[in-house]
Write a protein that holds these residues in place. Sequence first.
Motif, short mmCIF file in Angstrom:
data_model
loop_
_atom_site.label_atom_id
_atom_site.label_comp_id
_atom_site.label_asym_id
_atom_site.label_seq_id
_atom_site.Cartn_x
_atom_site.Cartn_y
_atom_site.Cartn_z
N PRO A 49 0.83 -1.22 0.00
CA PRO A 49 0.00 0.00 0.00
C PRO A 49 0.86 1.27 0.00
N LEU A 50 0.39 2.30 -0.66
CA LEU A 50 1.09 3.57 -0.70
C LEU A 50 0.68 4.37 0.54
N SER A 51 1.33 4.03 1.67
CA SER A 51 1.01 4.70 2.93
C SER A 51 2.27 4.76 3.78
N GLU A 52 2.28 5.73 4.68
CA GLU A 52 3.42 5.89 5.57
C GLU A 52 3.56 4.68 6.49
N GLN A 53 2.42 4.13 6.91
CA GLN A 53 2.43 2.97 7.79
C GLN A 53 3.08 1.75 7.12
N ALA A 54 2.70 1.48 5.85
CA ALA A 54 3.26 0.35 5.12
C ALA A 54 4.75 0.56 4.85
N TYR A 55 5.13 1.79 4.51
CA TYR A 55 6.55 2.09 4.24
C TYR A 55 7.39 1.87 5.49
N ASN A 56 6.92 2.37 6.63
CA ASN A 56 7.67 2.21 7.88
C ASN A 56 7.76 0.74 8.29
N GLN A 57 6.70 -0.01 8.02
CA GLN A 57 6.71 -1.44 8.32
C GLN A 57 7.75 -2.16 7.45
N LEU A 58 7.79 -1.79 6.16
CA LEU A 58 8.79 -2.37 5.25
C LEU A 58 10.20 -2.03 5.72
N LYS A 59 10.40 -0.78 6.11
CA LYS A 59 11.72 -0.32 6.55
C LYS A 59 12.17 -1.08 7.79
N ARG A 60 11.24 -1.28 8.74
CA ARG A 60 11.56 -1.97 9.98
C ARG A 60 11.89 -3.45 9.73
N LEU A 61 11.12 -4.09 8.87
CA LEU A 61 11.31 -5.52 8.61
C LEU A 61 12.59 -5.81 7.84
N THR A 62 12.99 -4.91 6.97
CA THR A 62 14.12 -5.19 6.07
C THR A 62 15.41 -4.44 6.43
N GLN A 63 15.41 -3.72 7.55
CA GLN A 63 16.54 -2.83 7.85
C GLN A 63 17.89 -3.56 7.97
N GLU A 64 17.86 -4.82 8.35
CA GLU A 64 19.13 -5.57 8.48
C GLU A 64 19.55 -6.24 7.18
N HIS A 65 18.67 -6.21 6.18
CA HIS A 65 18.97 -6.91 4.94
C HIS A 65 19.06 -5.98 3.72
N ALA A 66 18.42 -4.80 3.81
CA ALA A 66 18.38 -3.93 2.62
C ALA A 66 18.22 -2.47 3.01
N THR A 67 18.64 -1.62 2.10
CA THR A 67 18.40 -0.18 2.25
C THR A 67 17.32 0.23 1.25
N LEU A 68 16.52 1.22 1.61
CA LEU A 68 15.45 1.68 0.74
C LEU A 68 15.90 2.90 -0.04
N SER A 69 15.63 2.87 -1.33
CA SER A 69 16.01 3.98 -2.21
C SER A 69 14.76 4.46 -2.95
N LYS A 70 14.55 5.78 -2.97
CA LYS A 70 13.35 6.35 -3.60
C LYS A 70 13.53 6.40 -5.11
N GLY A 71 12.60 5.78 -5.83
CA GLY A 71 12.63 5.81 -7.29
C GLY A 71 11.65 6.82 -7.84
N GLU A 72 11.21 6.62 -9.08
CA GLU A 72 10.33 7.58 -9.74
C GLU A 72 8.88 7.42 -9.28
N ASN A 73 8.14 8.49 -9.48
CA ASN A 73 6.69 8.46 -9.26
C ASN A 73 6.05 8.17 -10.61
N ARG A 74 5.57 6.96 -10.78
CA ARG A 74 5.01 6.55 -12.06
C ARG A 74 3.49 6.65 -12.10
N ILE A 75 2.92 7.33 -11.11
CA ILE A 75 1.49 7.60 -11.14
C ILE A 75 1.27 8.83 -12.02
N PRO A 76 0.54 8.70 -13.12
CA PRO A 76 0.36 9.84 -14.02
C PRO A 76 -0.28 11.01 -13.30
#
Length: 363
Positions: A49-76
């Motif tokens: 989901p495109l939400s702050e809650q989902a993003y923070n959950q992803l960041k917390r779960l993957t913090q020891e395995h990956a870094t998050l990088s912001k890509g393009e906004n492909r929503i027209p």
Amino acid sequence: MQTIVTERILYKKEPRLALRFAYDAALVKLVKQVDDAQWSQTLRLWHIPLSEQAYNQLKRLTQEHATLSKGENRIPPKAIQTPVSPEVAEAITAFTRYMAQRRYSESTIDTYKNALKHFLQVTNKPVAEITNTDLEQFNHSYILANSYSFSYQNQVVNAVKLYFKTFYGSRFDVEKVERPRREHRLPNVLSKEEVKKILEAHANIKHRTMLSLIYACGLRRSELLHLKPAHVDSKRGVLTIRNAKGNKDRIVPISERVLAMLREYYKAYQPKVWLFEGQSKGEQYSEYSLQSVLKQALTKAKISKPVTLHWLRHSYATHLLESGTDLRYIQELLGHKSSKTTEIYTHVSITGLKKIRSPFDAM
């Protein structure tokens, strides 16, 4: 450590956050734990989901395995919901009429019209008072702030420049407009073995012929869909492509093998108006259906790459170059206006690279 590139996308008309990363079983297991995480077979990626809650959950779960990088906004960019002022409506009407009489393609007219409309509505000033500073402000506070793509920014610049060339009495200086720095992305290319698997995946002669013709003649999707039976000249062994990109006609050679496939297809389907028709006679085959044909072929061929129809055209050009075809001929076959566009394929051809010996091998 892995990198997950996050991109805002529309998935089935719903804003979602796409996750792009190299396959890693452990990382996939973590991504699956994000609430409402889904795998898209079509896009070949995970999305949440495109939400702050989902993003923070992803960041917390993957913090020891990956870094998050912001890509393009492909929503027209959606049309501004505020009513269009009479002045903006008049400007859009005049601009549309100008492009039509200059014989711009329907897709270009639609793209430029919407880009100009968006710019004028966001800027919200009388057209005569708009200056170059307003375009710079639009780029910074709207396009870059929302991470919209290079291509969208370039469309806005093109539309604004073209419009103000025709608008007299404005304070806008077209000559001082700077375009965004050009992206230098390499085209995606398939191996000949992968192409063969895709083209042979379908038992249906119609589906197999459509995909084969795109690769065998280096066609764009729209070029294939606008073909008519009369465009195939079997005696000369050529295919005529009418009103392609840039309102240009061109001819490309067709091999006897492809002609044999076309004859088999023609006997089975007897198309009336278009070479490839939908379920009803005389109805043009749809873009959506053609994309579906490719998706089914990828599944049958067990190819997991996010292949698009344009990859077949890129592969055609690259394979020609690797077989020794002169770049000038490839330019003509693809219908490129500039040789610089065709030269991009020299960067993905591996013929020369294979001859290079790494110093590692000499150690």
